[in-house]
Design an enzyme around this catalytic site. Structure first.
Site, PDB file in Angstrom:
ATOM      1  N   ARG A  17      10.916 -14.694  -2.716  1.00  0.00           N
ATOM      2  CA  ARG A  17      11.403 -14.659  -1.340  1.00  0.00           C
ATOM      3  C   ARG A  17      11.439 -13.250  -0.748  1.00  0.00           C
ATOM      4  O   ARG A  17      11.607 -13.086   0.449  1.00  0.00           O
ATOM      5  CB  ARG A  17      12.799 -15.293  -1.268  1.00  0.00           C
ATOM      6  CG  ARG A  17      12.750 -16.822  -1.273  1.00  0.00           C
ATOM      7  CD  ARG A  17      14.126 -17.409  -1.043  1.00  0.00           C
ATOM      8  NE  ARG A  17      14.943 -17.382  -2.248  1.00  0.00           N
ATOM      9  CZ  ARG A  17      16.235 -17.685  -2.272  1.00  0.00           C
ATOM     10  NH1 ARG A  17      16.863 -18.020  -1.161  1.00  0.00           N
ATOM     11  NH2 ARG A  17      16.904 -17.657  -3.408  1.00  0.00           N
ATOM     12  N   GLN A  76      10.625 -11.218 -21.685  1.00  0.00           N
ATOM     13  CA  GLN A  76      10.457 -12.631 -21.349  1.00  0.00           C
ATOM     14  C   GLN A  76       9.090 -12.759 -20.683  1.00  0.00           C
ATOM     15  O   GLN A  76       8.972 -12.715 -19.460  1.00  0.00           O
ATOM     16  CB  GLN A  76      11.571 -13.121 -20.415  1.00  0.00           C
ATOM     17  CG  GLN A  76      11.544 -14.629 -20.190  1.00  0.00           C
ATOM     18  CD  GLN A  76      12.521 -15.088 -19.123  1.00  0.00           C
ATOM     19  OE1 GLN A  76      12.947 -14.301 -18.272  1.00  0.00           O
ATOM     20  NE2 GLN A  76      12.868 -16.372 -19.136  1.00  0.00           N
ATOM     21  N   ARG A 444      -8.864  45.196   8.780  1.00  0.00           N
ATOM     22  CA  ARG A 444      -9.297  44.510   9.993  1.00  0.00           C
ATOM     23  C   ARG A 444     -10.375  45.347  10.656  1.00  0.00           C
ATOM     24  O   ARG A 444     -10.478  46.565  10.437  1.00  0.00           O
ATOM     25  CB  ARG A 444      -8.118  44.288  10.943  1.00  0.00           C
ATOM     26  CG  ARG A 444      -7.416  45.558  11.388  1.00  0.00           C
ATOM     27  CD  ARG A 444      -6.172  45.230  12.207  1.00  0.00           C
ATOM     28  NE  ARG A 444      -5.518  46.445  12.673  1.00  0.00           N
ATOM     29  CZ  ARG A 444      -4.218  46.683  12.625  1.00  0.00           C
ATOM     30  NH1 ARG A 444      -3.417  45.782  12.104  1.00  0.00           N
ATOM     31  NH2 ARG A 444      -3.713  47.801  13.103  1.00  0.00           N
TER      32      ARG A 444
END
Length: 461
Positions: A17, A76, A444
């Site tokens: 469910r 089980q 840079r």
């Protein structure tokens, strides 16, 4: 000398469910799986000699969730009813005597107090078993208890088999029992699958024990909420809300301010110190521990992390699997992924992300940075737009920045790289080689200015 107590928790079913591929007991409420809640409750009695969890659907996943809990498992492999599930434990437990408590892995609200009362009630009587029951205004779907003239429990009749007179009864079967172990294991093999489902029902033990000349008692619990089993996502959400409501109340009574408590999400294992404040829609999850005088901002998420005293987490910040020391300010809109340690007094600002990083005491990264696999010393300043390039496409590499260093905005630090103490990295630099202590590193292109260029360009048009 107290009798041994063995707990058997039935957790083999899928739970059709729930409409889920995941076994029902692996769904979460209040921050834990349903089976974890039940195992924690069962540990509160005595403690028990053993807790055995009967597994079936997704057995390995259930085993993994409970790997550190100390429980034992029984398999089980074919689900043939509750009686059959308990039979799977007979070989391991039959020689131990004492009592056997049977619980369900989808009943997370059962309290330790009620469970202790069940065991004490059974221990004080000469009954073969004691069953928990409660009254429901609408008992539809539950088995009804049938009593004899002297008030003894004679049988349990299932909803489908009940007469109209029996359906009017409001005492229901919770499925939670405490059995005398010797009588349970002696008679459990007498259960027969004489029902439309061809299953072995544990409820049949009431009639079996009566036929053998033994008495079964019922213990009524006033708070039926404790016995709620989870069968649908609607029920799961209701139980989750209950757990979280309890947690929020507990924290507020312990001195934590929670603004708009109906909006926050706080897991069961969370700890928060006094005079801390939790703002609306915050989520505090897992095994998070938060110290005193902290503030967790609105819509922030803190999961499996430790925050010391006076930590301020601003709004919309995410922290996971991290340690944050005292007097740290984080956010807003910051993200600390896994494996971070942020030292005392540090500042991590908006849109800064840390991953597997040691962030030094008093260090600052106030905005727009990614710092991954890094060791950042005390009082370092990380400029906006700085990133550590920690992944070369195949392996992760570390960045080490010494104390008191200054990393200019929009710097790219290509790991593995080491930047010395008190050194400077100029804004916009791409650093690929080590920077010694107290040095300035620039990497840079040189700026070129061509005066009059715009006017000359316009003349060409």
């Amino acid at each position: 000398m107290k009798s041994a107590i063995n707990v058997v928790i039935l957790a083999a079913g899928l739970g059709t469910r729930m409409k889920s591929k995941r076994a029902k007991v692996l769904h979460r409420a209040g921050g834990l799986t349903l089976i974890e809640h039940v195992v924690q409750t069962s540990a509160g009695i005595t403690p028990p000699e053993h807790v055995t969890v009967v597994v079936g659907h997704q057995a390995e996943e259930v085993r993994a969730v409970l790997a550190t809990s100390g429980v034992r498992f029984a398999e089980q492999s074919e689900q043939k009813g509750t009686g059959h599930a308990v039979m799977m434990c007979r070989e391991a437990l039959a020689a131990q005597g004492g009592f056997v408590v049977v619980l369900y892995g989808d009943c997370p609200l059962l309290s330790v107090t009620t469970l202790k009362q069940l065991v004490d009630r059974q221990a004080a009587s000469d009954a073969a078993a004691t069953l928990i029951t409660t009254r429901l205004p609408d008992p539809t779907g539950y088995g009804r208890l049938i009593f004899g003239e002297r008030g003894e429990l004679q049988s349990i009749v299932e909803q489908k088999a009940a007469t109209s007179e029996q359906l009017a009864l409001d005492l229901i079967n919770s499925g939670i029992y405490c059995f005398r172990a010797d009588l349970l294991w002696k008679h459990i093999t007498e259960i027969r699958p004489g029902n439309p489902a061809r299953e072995y029902y544990l409820t049949d033990m009431v009639e079996i024990l009566n036929r053998a000349g033994h008495r079964v008692e019922a213990m009524e619990v006033a708070n039926s909420e404790e016995l709620l089993g989870i069968n649908t996502r609607v029920e799961l959400a209701a139980v989750d809300k209950l757990f979280r409501g309890r947690k929020v109340r507990e924290l507020m009574l312990d001195g934590v301010t929670i603004e708009k408590p109906e909006t926050v999400t706080i897991d069961s294992a969370v700890r928060i110190g006094a005079d801390s404040i939790v703002e609306p829609f915050a989520q505090i999850l897992g095994r998070t521990e938060i110290g005193e005088d902290c503030r967790i901002g609105a819509c922030s998420i803190v999961a499996n992390s430790t925050l010391a005293e006076r930590v301020y987490v601003a709004a919309f910040t995410s922290i996971a699997d991290s340690v944050v020391e005292a007097d740290v300010h984080i956010g807003p809109f910051a993200r600390l992924r896994n494996g971070n340690r942020v030292a005392k007094g540090a500042h991590i600002g908006n849109f800064v992300e840390l991953k597997n990083t040691q962030f030094g005491a008093g260090a600052k990264a106030n905005h727009l940075a990614y710092l991954g696999d890094a060791e950042i010393g005390g009082k370092v300043n990380i400029g906006a737009g700085t990133i550590t390039c920690n992944f070369d496409g195949a392996q992760k590499h570390r960045t080490r920045i010494g104390k008191d260093a200054f990393i200019g905005s929009n710097s790219t630090l290509v790991a593995p790289i080491e930047i010395g103490d008190a050194s400077y990295v100029g804004a916009g630099s791409v650093i690929t080689d080590p920077v010694p202590a107290e040095a300035l590193a620039l990497a840079r292109g040189r700026q070129v200015v061509k005066e009059g260029w715009v006017a000359a360009r316009k003349k060409k048009k």
